[in-house]
Design a protein around this motif. Structure first.
Motif, PDB file in Angstrom:
ATOM      1  N   GLU A 128       0.835  -1.213   0.000  1.00  0.00           N
ATOM      2  CA  GLU A 128       0.000   0.000   0.000  1.00  0.00           C
ATOM      3  C   GLU A 128       0.868   1.261   0.000  1.00  0.00           C
ATOM      4  N   LEU A 129       1.964   1.239   0.737  1.00  0.00           N
ATOM      5  CA  LEU A 129       2.872   2.379   0.740  1.00  0.00           C
ATOM      6  C   LEU A 129       3.471   2.614  -0.644  1.00  0.00           C
ATOM      7  N   LEU A 130       3.986   1.557  -1.242  1.00  0.00           N
ATOM      8  CA  LEU A 130       4.716   1.668  -2.508  1.00  0.00           C
ATOM      9  C   LEU A 130       3.799   1.748  -3.726  1.00  0.00           C
ATOM     10  N   MET A 131       2.635   1.085  -3.657  1.00  0.00           N
ATOM     11  CA  MET A 131       1.715   1.002  -4.796  1.00  0.00           C
ATOM     12  C   MET A 131       0.288   1.237  -4.308  1.00  0.00           C
ATOM     13  N   PRO A 132      -0.041   2.479  -3.948  1.00  0.00           N
ATOM     14  CA  PRO A 132      -1.366   2.757  -3.385  1.00  0.00           C
ATOM     15  C   PRO A 132      -2.490   2.217  -4.273  1.00  0.00           C
ATOM     16  N   LYS A 133      -3.494   1.640  -3.623  1.00  0.00           N
ATOM     17  CA  LYS A 133      -4.600   0.993  -4.337  1.00  0.00           C
ATOM     18  C   LYS A 133      -5.224   1.907  -5.387  1.00  0.00           C
ATOM     19  N   ASN A 134      -5.506   3.144  -5.035  1.00  0.00           N
ATOM     20  CA  ASN A 134      -6.178   4.032  -5.991  1.00  0.00           C
ATOM     21  C   ASN A 134      -5.284   4.350  -7.193  1.00  0.00           C
ATOM     22  N   VAL A 135      -3.986   4.452  -6.986  1.00  0.00           N
ATOM     23  CA  VAL A 135      -3.073   4.805  -8.076  1.00  0.00           C
ATOM     24  C   VAL A 135      -2.808   3.603  -8.976  1.00  0.00           C
ATOM     25  N   ILE A 136      -2.547   2.445  -8.389  1.00  0.00           N
ATOM     26  CA  ILE A 136      -2.281   1.266  -9.217  1.00  0.00           C
ATOM     27  C   ILE A 136      -3.536   0.873  -9.994  1.00  0.00           C
ATOM     28  N   SER A 137      -4.709   1.084  -9.384  1.00  0.00           N
ATOM     29  CA  SER A 137      -5.973   0.809 -10.087  1.00  0.00           C
ATOM     30  C   SER A 137      -6.099   1.711 -11.307  1.00  0.00           C
ATOM     31  N   GLN A 138      -5.781   2.980 -11.139  1.00  0.00           N
ATOM     32  CA  GLN A 138      -5.844   3.933 -12.261  1.00  0.00           C
ATOM     33  C   GLN A 138      -4.898   3.493 -13.378  1.00  0.00           C
ATOM     34  N   PHE A 139      -3.659   3.134 -13.026  1.00  0.00           N
ATOM     35  CA  PHE A 139      -2.690   2.695 -14.027  1.00  0.00           C
ATOM     36  C   PHE A 139      -3.181   1.446 -14.754  1.00  0.00           C
ATOM     37  N   PHE A 140      -3.770   0.515 -14.021  1.00  0.00           N
ATOM     38  CA  PHE A 140      -4.280  -0.718 -14.621  1.00  0.00           C
ATOM     39  C   PHE A 140      -5.381  -0.404 -15.635  1.00  0.00           C
ATOM     40  N   TYR A 141      -6.322   0.459 -15.235  1.00  0.00           N
ATOM     41  CA  TYR A 141      -7.420   0.798 -16.134  1.00  0.00           C
ATOM     42  C   TYR A 141      -6.975   1.639 -17.324  1.00  0.00           C
ATOM     43  N   GLU A 142      -5.875   2.356 -17.176  1.00  0.00           N
ATOM     44  CA  GLU A 142      -5.304   3.106 -18.306  1.00  0.00           C
ATOM     45  C   GLU A 142      -4.574   2.193 -19.288  1.00  0.00           C
ATOM     46  N   GLY A 143      -4.403   0.934 -18.918  1.00  0.00           N
ATOM     47  CA  GLY A 143      -3.754  -0.020 -19.813  1.00  0.00           C
ATOM     48  C   GLY A 143      -2.242  -0.065 -19.700  1.00  0.00           C
TER      49      GLY A 143
END
Length: 174
Positions: A128-143
């Motif tokens: 969670e510190l290194l890869m916050p859920k909201n940010v990694i989710s955004q990156f995933f959905y951006e492809g």
């Protein structure tokens, strides 16, 4: 294991202004928590890091294996910070740290040990510190690819994959 809400909220408050170009600036977090960070050699090559109480100052310190890659060192440091946060929030690492004064983390820890909940929680906090859920989710959905996400967060592709699997975005193939 889901991180307790109190710990998740603490992480959010702790890491305000601690990211630069998507990557967690560990030094800022260490400074806020008043934790010292060192790199060193260990006689046992399987040790990736240690969180220990300095007997002279009573302050906690993190020591990571200087032989590991930058990405591994970052995850190890975040993992040790995870133990410390768990300690502060009276969670799974608290009793172990109070009784033993340290956590010695091996590259492969025994899942059947009495420390396993503390280890799992520290890994979840580190993720969670290194890869916050909201940010990694955004990156995933951006492809973005796993490798692209890995470069942004300065973590291994394996860490990104595990995080995405844990969050339910990918299916485990093992």
């Amino acid at each position: 294991m889901e991180i307790k809400k109190e710990i998740r909220d603490y992480i959010r408050a702790l890491t305000v202004n601690c990211y630069e170009d998507g990557a967690l600036q560990l030094k800022k977090v260490l400074d806020v928590l008043k934790l010292s960070y060192f790199e060193g050699s260990f006689d046992d090559d399987t040790i990736s890091g240690v969180l220990m109480k300095n007997k002279e100052t009573n302050a906690y310190e993190i020591i990571v294996n200087d032989k590991h890659s930058l990405k591994r060192k970052r995850f190890t440091a975040a993992h040790e910070i995870g133990h410390y946060i768990s300690f502060l929030k009276n969670s799974y690492s608290k009793e172990w740290l109070e009784n033993n004064g340290c956590f010695e983390d091996h590259v492969f820890f025994r899942k059947d040990s009495d420390q396993s909940r503390a280890e799992t929680e520290a890994n979840e906090i580190a993720a969670e510190l290194l890869m916050p859920k909201n940010v990694i989710s955004q990156f995933f959905y951006e492809g973005k690819t796993i490798e692209e996400i890995s470069q942004i967060f300065v973590v291994s592709a394996e860490a990104v994959s595990v995080r995405l699997i844990t969050l339910g975005f990918l299916k485990a193939t093992w």
